[in-house]
Motif scaffolding. Structure first.
Motif, mmCIF file in Angstrom:
data_model
loop_
_atom_site.group_PDB
_atom_site.id
_atom_site.type_symbol
_atom_site.label_atom_id
_atom_site.label_comp_id
_atom_site.label_asym_id
_atom_site.label_seq_id
_atom_site.Cartn_x
_atom_site.Cartn_y
_atom_site.Cartn_z
ATOM 1 N N TRP A 38 11.380 -3.458 19.245
ATOM 2 C CA TRP A 38 11.809 -2.937 18.036
ATOM 3 C C TRP A 38 10.210 -2.270 16.961
ATOM 4 O O TRP A 38 10.378 -1.212 16.394
ATOM 5 C CB TRP A 38 11.849 -4.454 17.644
ATOM 6 N N ILE A 39 9.620 -2.498 17.817
ATOM 7 C CA ILE A 39 7.946 -2.975 16.309
ATOM 8 C C ILE A 39 7.609 -0.834 16.865
ATOM 9 O O ILE A 39 7.492 -0.782 16.197
ATOM 10 C CB ILE A 39 7.043 -3.943 17.411
ATOM 11 N N THR A 40 7.375 -1.096 18.469
ATOM 12 C CA THR A 40 7.423 0.041 18.741
ATOM 13 C C THR A 40 8.383 1.200 19.033
ATOM 14 O O THR A 40 7.386 2.158 18.282
ATOM 15 C CB THR A 40 7.056 -0.122 20.979
ATOM 16 N N ALA A 41 9.141 0.662 19.221
ATOM 17 C CA ALA A 41 10.527 2.553 18.868
ATOM 18 C C ALA A 41 10.662 1.697 18.118
ATOM 19 O O ALA A 41 10.265 4.012 16.431
ATOM 20 C CB ALA A 41 11.713 2.234 19.795
ATOM 21 N N ASP A 42 11.242 1.143 16.833
ATOM 22 C CA ASP A 42 11.417 1.424 15.550
ATOM 23 C C ASP A 42 11.044 1.478 14.649
ATOM 24 O O ASP A 42 10.944 2.195 13.636
ATOM 25 C CB ASP A 42 13.420 0.555 15.218
ATOM 26 N N VAL A 43 10.444 0.426 14.126
ATOM 27 C CA VAL A 43 8.820 0.245 13.302
ATOM 28 C C VAL A 43 8.515 1.384 12.793
ATOM 29 O O VAL A 43 7.722 2.006 12.747
ATOM 30 C CB VAL A 43 8.689 -0.844 12.947
ATOM 31 N N TRP A 44 7.528 1.532 13.908
ATOM 32 C CA TRP A 44 6.194 2.532 14.386
ATOM 33 C C TRP A 44 7.148 4.172 14.192
ATOM 34 O O TRP A 44 6.861 4.937 13.760
ATOM 35 C CB TRP A 44 5.794 2.371 16.049
ATOM 36 N N GLY A 45 8.767 4.360 15.015
ATOM 37 C CA GLY A 45 9.200 5.322 14.148
ATOM 38 C C GLY A 45 8.869 5.439 12.798
ATOM 39 O O GLY A 45 9.212 7.074 12.868
ATOM 40 N N TRP A 46 9.978 4.622 12.469
ATOM 41 C CA TRP A 46 9.806 4.626 11.069
ATOM 42 C C TRP A 46 8.790 5.061 9.979
ATOM 43 O O TRP A 46 8.731 6.390 9.351
ATOM 44 C CB TRP A 46 10.310 3.903 10.576
ATOM 45 N N ILE A 47 7.121 4.936 10.449
ATOM 46 C CA ILE A 47 6.156 4.990 10.135
ATOM 47 C C ILE A 47 5.750 5.988 10.115
ATOM 48 O O ILE A 47 5.665 7.355 9.223
ATOM 49 C CB ILE A 47 5.262 3.777 10.758
ATOM 50 N N THR A 48 5.723 6.852 11.474
ATOM 51 C CA THR A 48 5.231 8.460 11.086
ATOM 52 C C THR A 48 6.741 9.753 11.239
ATOM 53 O O THR A 48 5.771 10.353 11.008
ATOM 54 C CB THR A 48 5.234 8.319 13.829
ATOM 55 N N GLU A 49 7.996 8.321 10.946
ATOM 56 C CA GLU A 49 8.062 10.052 10.589
ATOM 57 C C GLU A 49 8.278 9.532 8.545
ATOM 58 O O GLU A 49 7.941 10.549 8.062
ATOM 59 C CB GLU A 49 9.966 9.361 10.555
ATOM 60 N N HIS A 50 7.709 8.296 8.095
ATOM 61 C CA HIS A 50 7.390 8.620 6.743
ATOM 62 C C HIS A 50 5.985 7.421 6.707
ATOM 63 O O HIS A 50 5.654 6.994 5.854
ATOM 64 C CB HIS A 50 8.651 7.306 5.828
ATOM 65 N N PRO A 51 5.260 9.088 6.420
ATOM 66 C CA PRO A 51 3.759 8.463 5.966
ATOM 67 C C PRO A 51 3.667 7.742 5.033
ATOM 68 O O PRO A 51 2.773 7.053 4.409
ATOM 69 C CB PRO A 51 2.721 8.946 6.837
ATOM 70 N N TRP A 52 4.031 8.674 4.161
ATOM 71 C CA TRP A 52 3.730 8.722 2.494
ATOM 72 C C TRP A 52 4.572 6.948 1.990
ATOM 73 O O TRP A 52 3.603 6.252 1.662
ATOM 74 C CB TRP A 52 4.166 9.412 1.961
ATOM 75 N N TRP A 53 5.448 7.128 2.574
ATOM 76 C CA TRP A 53 6.291 5.712 2.215
ATOM 77 C C TRP A 53 5.216 4.877 2.555
ATOM 78 O O TRP A 53 5.144 3.864 2.372
ATOM 79 C CB TRP A 53 7.506 5.686 2.884
ATOM 80 N N SER A 54 5.067 4.077 4.033
ATOM 81 C CA SER A 54 4.257 3.119 4.840
ATOM 82 C C SER A 54 2.799 3.463 4.242
ATOM 83 O O SER A 54 3.286 2.132 4.220
ATOM 84 C CB SER A 54 4.137 3.565 6.232
ATOM 85 N N ALA A 55 2.061 4.612 3.653
ATOM 86 C CA ALA A 55 1.125 4.067 2.831
ATOM 87 C C ALA A 55 1.636 3.689 1.696
ATOM 88 O O ALA A 55 0.242 2.516 1.597
ATOM 89 C CB ALA A 55 0.141 5.232 2.548
ATOM 90 N N LEU A 56 1.971 3.601 1.109
ATOM 91 C CA LEU A 56 3.011 3.272 -0.103
ATOM 92 C C LEU A 56 2.977 1.509 0.355
ATOM 93 O O LEU A 56 2.626 0.830 -0.925
ATOM 94 C CB LEU A 56 3.934 3.779 -1.161
ATOM 95 N N ILE A 57 3.703 0.765 1.329
ATOM 96 C CA ILE A 57 4.002 -0.146 0.906
ATOM 97 C C ILE A 57 3.017 -1.036 1.619
ATOM 98 O O ILE A 57 2.510 -2.059 1.680
ATOM 99 C CB ILE A 57 5.476 -0.426 2.130
ATOM 100 N N ALA A 58 2.717 -0.280 2.336
ATOM 101 C CA ALA A 58 0.604 -0.946 3.172
ATOM 102 C C ALA A 58 -0.302 -1.363 2.405
ATOM 103 O O ALA A 58 -0.878 -2.829 2.320
ATOM 104 C CB ALA A 58 0.319 -0.098 4.476
ATOM 105 N N ALA A 59 -0.592 -0.813 1.702
ATOM 106 C CA ALA A 59 -1.506 -1.109 0.430
ATOM 107 C C ALA A 59 -1.518 -2.254 -0.157
ATOM 108 O O ALA A 59 -1.923 -2.706 -0.311
ATOM 109 C CB ALA A 59 -1.292 0.338 -0.827
#
Length: 230
Positions: A38-59
């Protein structure tokens, strides 16, 4: 003789151990297979597909974690150092002076020492205002109810005379609006000065009273004791 209760205890222990081992094996399988996938496939896949949203959440998450770690590991005294203005406004709790220390100060230093003692006693906005054109007010402060106290600080090597008391009496209330007018005399006051002060409600803090105040007694308590002894 054969002990049935002992056999039952060992049987329960063995069955419990087997159950715990099976549960641990299932959890490990779930953790390494399902969760890892789930971490390597689903979560990481979503992060790579939505980098800007990932940055907004991570900050904000990163800032929260950093703030938590700073609060966890930074010593309390270091936090107070970085407190800025609040740390600077702390009252000088426990401040004391000896008469020898007060006598060795400059006139301005003596006035500042009186202001610091007022702050120690909880007076608000205690500050030195003495200088050219001060019209007799060396230190001003306010107590908690809002009454203004005005101090004139005399570091004379001799007792303060009546002339100085008369001059202060003419300015303490008319010019400075003092609710309590106080003259601090390092070496006391002459008898005529004391009599004039009594008639005009000027509080005198002589050598003994000053020593009590400088050694930690609240100024109002010193004044009350001085008046009761008069």
């Amino acid at each position: 003789m054969y002990d049935d209760s002992s056999f039952e205890r060992w049987l329960k222990f063995g069955l419990g151990g087997l159950f715990a081992l099976a549960a641990a094996k299932m959890f490990w399988h779930w953790l390494t297979q399902d969760v890892w996938h789930w971490i390597t496939a689903d979560v990481w896949g979503w992060i790579t597909e939505h980098p800007w949203w990932s940055a907004l959440i991570a900050a904000p998450v990163t800032l929260f974690v950093l703030a938590f770690l700073v609060g966890l590991f930074l010593p309390d005294d270091a936090v107070r150092v970085y407190g800025g203005a609040e740390a600077e406004q702390e009252e000088p709790l426990g401040l004391t002076y000896s008469l020898d220390q007060l006598a060795a100060m400059s006139p301005a230093g003596f006035e500042q020492a009186c202001a610091d003692l007022l702050a120690r006693d909880g007076f608000l906005r205690a500050r030195r205002v003495g200088g050219a054109g001060d019209l007799g007010a060396d230190v001003v402060a306010w107590d908690a109810p809002g009454n203004k106290i005005v101090l004139q600080c005399k570091q004379y090597a001799r007792p303060v005379g009546s002339t100085e008391i008369q001059t202060f009496n003419g300015t303490a209330r008319p010019e400075h609006g003092a609710d309590t007018a106080v003259i601090v005399g390092l070496n006391g006051f002459t008898t005529p000065a004391s009599h004039f002060a009594t008639r005009h409600d000027i509080t005198l803090i002589g050598r003994e009273d000053l020593e009590s105040w400088a050694q930690g007694e609240h100024l109002y308590l010193v004044i009350a004791e001085e008046r009761s002894a008069a």
